[in-house]
Design an enzyme around this catalytic site. Structure first.
Site, PDB file in Angstrom:
ATOM      1  N   TYR A  79      62.090 102.723 -70.532  1.00  0.00           N
ATOM      2  CA  TYR A  79      62.342 101.645 -71.162  1.00  0.00           C
ATOM      3  C   TYR A  79      61.233 101.066 -72.142  1.00  0.00           C
ATOM      4  O   TYR A  79      60.409 100.327 -71.258  1.00  0.00           O
ATOM      5  CB  TYR A  79      63.313 100.537 -70.851  1.00  0.00           C
ATOM      6  CG  TYR A  79      64.600 101.063 -69.931  1.00  0.00           C
ATOM      7  CD1 TYR A  79      65.927 100.956 -70.979  1.00  0.00           C
ATOM      8  CD2 TYR A  79      64.777 101.672 -68.967  1.00  0.00           C
ATOM      9  CE1 TYR A  79      66.812 101.494 -70.523  1.00  0.00           C
ATOM     10  CE2 TYR A  79      65.842 102.114 -68.403  1.00  0.00           C
ATOM     11  CZ  TYR A  79      66.723 102.215 -69.246  1.00  0.00           C
ATOM     12  OH  TYR A  79      68.128 102.797 -68.804  1.00  0.00           O
TER      13      TYR A  79
ATOM     14  N   ALA B 152      68.903 104.862 -60.065  1.00  0.00           N
ATOM     15  CA  ALA B 152      68.999 106.113 -60.275  1.00  0.00           C
ATOM     16  C   ALA B 152      68.076 106.746 -59.550  1.00  0.00           C
ATOM     17  O   ALA B 152      68.327 107.989 -59.008  1.00  0.00           O
ATOM     18  CB  ALA B 152      68.492 106.347 -61.739  1.00  0.00           C
TER      19      ALA B 152
ATOM     20  N   GLU C 172      70.528 114.000 -78.950  1.00  0.00           N
ATOM     21  CA  GLU C 172      71.559 113.424 -78.182  1.00  0.00           C
ATOM     22  C   GLU C 172      72.795 113.565 -78.878  1.00  0.00           C
ATOM     23  O   GLU C 172      72.891 113.218 -80.161  1.00  0.00           O
ATOM     24  CB  GLU C 172      71.114 112.041 -77.640  1.00  0.00           C
ATOM     25  CG  GLU C 172      72.506 111.460 -76.578  1.00  0.00           C
ATOM     26  CD  GLU C 172      72.113 109.799 -76.462  1.00  0.00           C
ATOM     27  OE1 GLU C 172      71.496 109.678 -75.479  1.00  0.00           O
ATOM     28  OE2 GLU C 172      73.019 109.163 -77.032  1.00  0.00           O
TER      29      GLU C 172
ATOM     30  N   GLY D 275      73.579 104.129 -64.843  1.00  0.00           N
ATOM     31  CA  GLY D 275      74.627 103.524 -65.702  1.00  0.00           C
ATOM     32  C   GLY D 275      74.873 101.927 -65.296  1.00  0.00           C
ATOM     33  O   GLY D 275      74.318 101.506 -64.491  1.00  0.00           O
ATOM     34  N   ASP D 276      75.710 101.496 -66.177  1.00  0.00           N
ATOM     35  CA  ASP D 276      75.947 100.217 -66.253  1.00  0.00           C
ATOM     36  C   ASP D 276      77.463  99.848 -65.523  1.00  0.00           C
ATOM     37  O   ASP D 276      78.380 100.585 -65.845  1.00  0.00           O
ATOM     38  CB  ASP D 276      76.072  99.400 -67.695  1.00  0.00           C
ATOM     39  CG  ASP D 276      74.573  99.349 -68.295  1.00  0.00           C
ATOM     40  OD1 ASP D 276      73.746  98.870 -67.763  1.00  0.00           O
ATOM     41  OD2 ASP D 276      74.659  99.830 -69.488  1.00  0.00           O
TER      42      ASP D 276
ATOM     43  N   LYS E 263      75.635 113.008 -85.980  1.00  0.00           N
ATOM     44  CA  LYS E 263      75.613 113.413 -87.398  1.00  0.00           C
ATOM     45  C   LYS E 263      74.611 114.350 -87.806  1.00  0.00           C
ATOM     46  O   LYS E 263      73.366 114.066 -87.991  1.00  0.00           O
ATOM     47  CB  LYS E 263      75.060 111.929 -88.026  1.00  0.00           C
ATOM     48  CG  LYS E 263      76.369 110.848 -88.175  1.00  0.00           C
ATOM     49  CD  LYS E 263      75.741 109.610 -88.512  1.00  0.00           C
ATOM     50  CE  LYS E 263      76.729 108.644 -88.338  1.00  0.00           C
ATOM     51  NZ  LYS E 263      76.253 107.037 -88.528  1.00  0.00           N
TER      52      LYS E 263
END
Ligand code: FAD
Length: 285
Positions: A145, A125, A15, A106-107, A272
């Site tokens: 989750y 969703a 991601e 989404g929040d 990263k």
């Protein structure tokens, strides 16, 4: 891409997030070039809260798909978007050959009024997935989750809702980050009992600085096991040692998953590439 994952029964995906400022695309492309060298099965690209800055997500996804030749998965949220806006994003993705979307609710954005929230086109969703399946040819993924979504009344109800994503056409699931594999194994068992059969990618976020615990982790609601808390207590004040110990923890976590038959790994790279390289080389040596 999804067909490959189903057939191979083993995948590594990443991601990334789009640059926060318009002038930072060159740097983002360098990050993507380095991640691309690790040959992930796909790279997913986050979407700004409430649908803000969707153009950035599309531009990064397009670079992954067309310049790197790696399958891109664009995240898309529906909480702050009307049907027409989602279809406009779809049209843009299509122009850029991006055919995979992680469809999320989404929040609720902080500046959204109660009236706006109550009149949104899609409550969940899975509702957006039904719409996208009807209106587009997108390949859909959904979120899951392992420690339950924070709003869900119970794990049981959250899993029932998760099954609705599969029924709505999701072909793959990507998990929220977790640090304790036992939660994940229990979750997989319960999901299987609910009839969830699509591949589930295990979301792994290396903790390379102590402050991540106060921000990202709190938001995600993931438990921090004692072994990780001890690492933070021991090395939190020493950035280089903390980075090393955090990466080692993630490697141990992934190895344990692999030993227990979990072979679809989704790495939250936080843009990263050096960290992603160290982990990728350790787990696939
Ligand atoms: P839903 O599936 O709609 O679930 C939300 C809640 O509603 C859950 O409690 C669920 O049990 C319940 N629910 C679902 N369906 C029903 C139903 N039919 N009836 C009753 N209750 C129901 N956010 C962003 O803004 N941008 C991103 O790029 C982003 N990427 C993410 C990537 C991953 C892998 C994950 C795990 C999360 C990501 N998020 C992102 C965060 C996500 O938007 C939030 O977690 C959000 O609160 C829930 O999204 P969802 O798609 O899981 O929602």
């Amino acid at each position: 891409m999804i067909q490959n994952i189903i057939e191979k029964k083993r995948s590594l995906s990443f991601e990334v997030f789009p640059p926060k400022k318009d002038g930072e695309f060159e740097k983002a492309f360098e990050v993507l070039n380095a991640l691309g060298e690790l040959c992930p099965d796909f790279i997913s690209v986050t979407y700004g809260a409430g649908g803000s800055r969707s153009g950035q997500t599309i531009e990064i996804a397009s670079y992954i798909q067309n310049s790197l030749g790696i399958d891109a998965m664009a995240h898309m949220t529906c909480v702050g978007s009307r049907k027409e806006q989602l279809l406009a994003v779809y049209e843009e993705l299509k122009k850029h050959n991006v055919s995979h979307v992680l469809a999320l609710r989404g929040d609720r954005p902080r500046d959204m009024t109660d009236e706006q929230f109550a009149s949104r086109d899609f409550a969940h969703a899975s509702d957006m997935m039904i719409f996208l399946k009807e209106q587009t040819d997108l390949k859909l993924a959904g979120a899951c989750y392992p420690e339950k979504h924070f709003e869900a009344f119970s794990m049981e109800s959250d899993l029932n809702n998760l099954k609705k994503k599969q029924d709505a056409g999701a072909e793959i699931l990507i998990s929220q980050l977790f640090f304790d594999n036992d939660f994940y194994y229990a979750f997989l068992e319960k999901a299987a009992k609910k009839g969830i059969t699509i591949p589930i990618c295990a979301g792994i976020m290396p903790i390379t600085s102590a402050k991540q615990i106060g921000t990202t982790i709190t938001l995600a609601g993931s438990s921090v096991p004692k072994a990780l808390a001890d690492i933070i207590a021991s090395y939190g004040d020493n950035p280089e040692e903390m980075r090393r110990a955090g990466i080692d923890y993630a490697i141990r976590q992934i190895r344990d998953l692999q030993e227990n038959g979990v072979n679809d790994i989704h790495l939250y790279t936080m843009n990263k590439p050096k960290m992603a390289k160290e982990i990728t080389e350790s787990i696939y040596r």
